[in-house]
Design a protein around this motif. Structure first.
Motif, PDB file in Angstrom:
ATOM      1  N   UNK A   7      23.999  84.049  16.565  1.00 20.90           N
ATOM      2  CA  UNK A   7      23.814  84.715  15.275  1.00 20.90           C
ATOM      3  C   UNK A   7      22.444  85.361  15.252  1.00 20.90           C
ATOM      4  N   UNK A  20      21.660  71.466  13.780  1.00 22.12           N
ATOM      5  CA  UNK A  20      21.894  72.081  15.097  1.00 22.12           C
ATOM      6  C   UNK A  20      22.572  71.076  16.026  1.00 22.12           C
ATOM      7  N   UNK A  76      15.770  77.064  16.575  1.00 25.96           N
ATOM      8  CA  UNK A  76      16.075  75.649  16.328  1.00 25.96           C
ATOM      9  C   UNK A  76      15.791  74.738  17.515  1.00 25.96           C
ATOM     10  N   UNK A  77      14.693  75.020  18.204  1.00 23.07           N
ATOM     11  CA  UNK A  77      14.263  74.080  19.243  1.00 23.07           C
ATOM     12  C   UNK A  77      13.493  72.953  18.557  1.00 23.07           C
ATOM     13  N   UNK A 122      20.708  80.484  17.941  1.00 19.66           N
ATOM     14  CA  UNK A 122      20.413  80.750  16.534  1.00 19.66           C
ATOM     15  C   UNK A 122      19.289  81.762  16.403  1.00 19.66           C
ATOM     16  N   UNK A 173      28.504  85.908   9.684  1.00 24.55           N
ATOM     17  CA  UNK A 173      28.168  84.516   9.981  1.00 24.55           C
ATOM     18  C   UNK A 173      29.353  83.604   9.671  1.00 24.55           C
ATOM     19  N   UNK A 189      28.301  81.489  20.974  1.00 27.50           N
ATOM     20  CA  UNK A 189      28.151  82.238  19.727  1.00 27.50           C
ATOM     21  C   UNK A 189      26.667  82.390  19.413  1.00 27.50           C
ATOM     22  N   UNK A 209      23.704  78.241  10.864  1.00 27.65           N
ATOM     23  CA  UNK A 209      23.491  79.682  10.982  1.00 27.65           C
ATOM     24  C   UNK A 209      22.780  80.258   9.773  1.00 27.65           C
ATOM     25  N   UNK A 226      19.558  76.264  26.644  1.00 31.28           N
ATOM     26  CA  UNK A 226      20.187  75.116  26.001  1.00 31.28           C
ATOM     27  C   UNK A 226      21.656  75.424  25.688  1.00 31.28           C
ATOM     28  N   UNK A 271      16.835  81.430  14.425  1.00 36.96           N
ATOM     29  CA  UNK A 271      15.567  80.701  14.296  1.00 36.96           C
ATOM     30  C   UNK A 271      15.340  79.756  15.477  1.00 36.96           C
ATOM     31  N   UNK A 329      25.491  77.469  21.374  1.00 37.40           N
ATOM     32  CA  UNK A 329      24.977  78.121  20.168  1.00 37.40           C
ATOM     33  C   UNK A 329      23.594  78.716  20.415  1.00 37.40           C
ATOM     34  N   UNK A 385      17.292  70.726   9.765  1.00 37.29           N
ATOM     35  CA  UNK A 385      17.881  71.836  10.508  1.00 37.29           C
ATOM     36  C   UNK A 385      18.140  71.467  11.963  1.00 37.29           C
ATOM     37  N   UNK A 386      17.319  70.542  12.496  1.00 38.50           N
ATOM     38  CA  UNK A 386      17.585  70.115  13.871  1.00 38.50           C
ATOM     39  C   UNK A 386      18.804  69.208  13.909  1.00 38.50           C
TER      40      UNK A 386
END
Ligand SMILES: Nc1ncnc2c1ncn2[C@@H]1O[C@H](COP(=O)(O)OP(=O)(O)OP(=O)(O)O)[C@@H](O)[C@H]1O
Ligand SMILES: [Mg+2]
Lengths: 382, 259
Positions: free
Chosen positions: B186, A294, B113-114, B109, B65, B184, A380, B174, B111, B107, A290-291
């Motif tokens: 989500x 991203x 996503x870090x 997110x 989405x 964007x 997403x 970020x 979640x 972006x 998932x990273x």
């Protein structure tokens, strides 16, 4: 992004260490097995290498390796001596003979008989004097490393053989007049030096033949030219030490399966390394998918992702290589003190690096396929 | 065009005079094919103005989405026209689109996503690093950005030690650090409690106010509608209504309030 990538991997301690251990194991296995192989194959040429006093070995053309039992007729010596460019030529006897120690211990020995007049070919490392010790009747020289081992009185408690002891070779009496320091040889039996004429007395009747004629080329003469001349005129084979060592090595490797066995061990290290590395790294990639997604969404190019994944794997590869080879060398250091073969030449390092890079790149490629196929749109998704 | 496309009740919105940042007309998207085909978008017309915060709302599965993925250039549309900042992704091609995203799109997110093994500063620096900014400069700018969202003292911390709201603020840093033209998001608040969600939206709002940045925010969360300039309601792959929000009233929010 490369530092980011490496940090991503190193942050996952468990996988990082797993990867490191797997790759280090592979590097160790590959380099160690190759070193032992090189050591062994080098030991097949010990006898030839130590015979430094000769330029050419004249032998029967059918002779396959240094311990082979095909001999030359007595006339060979004169024929070789008469060839232009030969400064001097001496006979050499070499053969496996039965021996019995005073206590009845039986063993087999390699007897080397050197020219009576010149004693050329006798070992250079005699401890208690020089080759002239062999003038004493019926003198032999033994390897000091064999005294307490291969020539020990095993039947009566294992006491080592000593200077002045008597030993019966093929039922002939022999006297230990000196010891020398030999090098470990692939051919296991103790090597005993004596004079050529005495060796012929030890040897059974039908074996009273010359194994080799050892040729010293006259100054200013081209060794290869003399070699060709000998071969053309006599029909025998004349070989330099290097050539002789090579055919011996090739014959042993071919006929013993050593090459295949070590090849299998190296291949196993390679395959295991590949599987462990590929698997562990792929798991890491899956965990981080998932990273990666991203990063892709944020505009990381294919090139960037390739560099990231490659640098992750290769950062571990180098470390694992160092670690694995280090461990192998450390073990080899202790092996080297015994007679066991271990020879870590630079070629070992090159081949190991090469194989480790293949392991790393393949592991990276498997993961890369996954990363590059990733649709950035999945970022997403939950 | 699909005859079922109702003429949406489109209100011009407070920023109708601004230049168009995102222009979409007749966008369709179908996932899969044959029996299992899902028509996620059935002809979407929408435009987002520069500096505008548009929210996309609607029931689950209505295509929100999918739509922002197409607008952000991470998903290819099937039919229709779409230009973002005057560029058409179909013309740019895959690597051109990737490059476009790197420079122009941010972006956020649901979640976050870090990347958990990187510090906050490194996480925030990623878009700059992707754009080949030197590491030291990237980290410096990232720290600046973190300061703006009230996390200036945590730059060397790792994400998992932060609360959800703090993590989302890092994610917003970020998304903004490389000064994109389009942001964007989500469901940026749905992993957060109400108060935290509000604060995150205030932050987003204040960011949008100052720049010529356009925001498209997908959300289920009715409580944050007030932050929108316009709200596009979707259903079954279409935009069914467009209402003006009160977002412009929030424009005076300052980042320092968002703590
Ligand atoms: N990769 C995919 N493959 C197949 N179908 C998909 C895929 N992605 C989305 N869909 C389907 O397309 C439709 C629209 O999906 P989308 O994710 O855009 O909805 P959404 O409005 O974001 O929903 P939610 O509010 O639940 O996030 C849904 O029916 C969904 O199941
Ligand atoms: Mg969604």
């Amino acid at each position: 992004m490369i530092r980011i990538a490496i940090k991503m991997l190193m942050g996952d301690r468990l996988k990082y260490l797993g990867l490191l251990a797997g790759m280090a194991f592979a590097a160790m296995m590959i380099s160690q097995q190759m070193s032992i192989f090189l050591g062994l194959s080098s030991q097949t040429g010990t006898f030839i290498r130590e015979m430094t006093s000769t330029d050419l070995w004249v032998m029967d053309p059918q002779l396959r390796f240094s311990e082979d039992t095909i001999s030359l007729p007595d006339t060979a010596l004169q024929r070789v001596r008469s060839i232009e460019g030969v400064a001097h030529a001496v006979p050499l006897y070499k053969g496996f003979l039965k021996a019995q120690l005073a206590d009845g211990t039986r063993t087999s020995v390699i007897v080397v008989g050197v020219d009576d007049a010149t004693l050329s070919g006798a070992p250079a490392t005699i401890k208690n004097g020089d080759a002239t010790l062999l003038r004493q009747e019926p003198g032999i020289l033994i390897d000091e490393r064999d005294m307490g081992t291969k020539l020990a009185y095993t039947r009566s408690g294992g006491a080592p053989m000593k200077l002045g002891d008597r030993i019966s070779i093929n039922d002939r009496d022999a006297l230990v007049v000196g010891t020398y320091r030999g090098s470990p040889s692939f051919f296991w039996d103790p090597t005993i030096y004596t004079t050529y004429s005495r060796a012929l007395q030890f040897a059974p009747r039908e074996r009273r033949l010359m194994s080799f004629v050892m040729v010293k080329v006259a100054p200013g003469q081209d060794v290869l030219a003399v070699k060709e001349r000998i071969e053309r005129i006599t029909g025998y084979a004349a070989r330099t030490s290097v050539d002789f060592e090579n055919i011996t090595k090739a014959y042993i490797l071919k006929s013993t399966g050593i090459l295949i066995n070590f090849g299998i061990a190296v291949g196993l290290g390679f395959v295991i390394g590949m599987i462990v590395t590929g698997q562990t790294f792929f798991n890491f990639t899956l965990d981080n998918l998932r990273y990666f997604a991203a990063l892709k969404a944020m505009g990381a190019s294919t090139g960037t992702l390739v560099r990231m994944v490659l640098s992750q794997v290769l950062s571990v590869t180098w470390l694992a290589f160092g670690l694995g080879v280090g461990i192998a060398a450390f073990m080899g250091h202790f092996l080297a003190k015994t007679d066991l073969a271990f020879l870590m030449k630079w070629e070992v390092l090159v081949v190991t690096v090469g194989m480790m890079l293949v392991v790393g790149v393949v592991a990276a490629l498997i993961s890369l396929v996954k990363v590059l196929r990733l649709e950035p749109g999945v970022v997403f998704k939950g | 065009m699909d005859t079922l496309t109702a003429t949406p009740t489109i209100e011009p919105g407070a920023k109708a005079d601004r230049p168009v940042a995102v222009y979409c007309k007749g966008i369709t998207k179908t996932y899969g094919s044959g029996q299992s085909a899902v028509r996620a978008l059935r002809g979407v017309d929408v435009d987002v103005r520069t500096g505008e915060l548009m929210m996309l709302v609607g029931p689950s599965g209505c295509g929100k989405t999918t739509l922002i993925s197409i607008i952000a250039g991470v998903l290819d549309r099937d039919e229709g026209e779409c230009t973002v900042l005057g560029k058409d992704f179909k013309v740019l091609g895959p690597s051109g689109t990737t490059q476009f995203r790197a420079t122009n799109v941010g972006f956020v997110f649901q979640a976050f996503n870090l990347i958990p093994t990187l510090t906050l500063a490194e996480n925030v620096a990623v878009p700059l690093l992707i754009n080949r900014v030197r590491r030291a400069d990237a980290i410096e700018q990232a720290c600046e950005m973190l300061k703006k969202v009230g996390l200036g003292d945590r730059t060397k911390d790792i994400p998992t030690r932060l609360s959800g709201g703090q993590q989302q603020r890092v994610a917003i840093s970020r998304a903004l650090v490389h000064k994109p033209k389009l942001l964007v998001c989500d469901e940026p608040t749905s992993a957060l409690d109400h108060v935290t969600g509000q604060k995150v939206m205030e932050l987003l709002r204040s960011v949008a106010a100052g720049n010529d940045l356009s925001l498209v925010v997908v959300t289920h969360d009715a409580r944050i509608f007030e932050f929108a300039d316009r709200i596009a309601e979707m259903d079954d792959g279409r935009i069914v209504s467009m209402t003006t929000g009160k977002g412009h009233q929030h424009s005076s929010f300052d980042a320092s309030h968002a703590k």
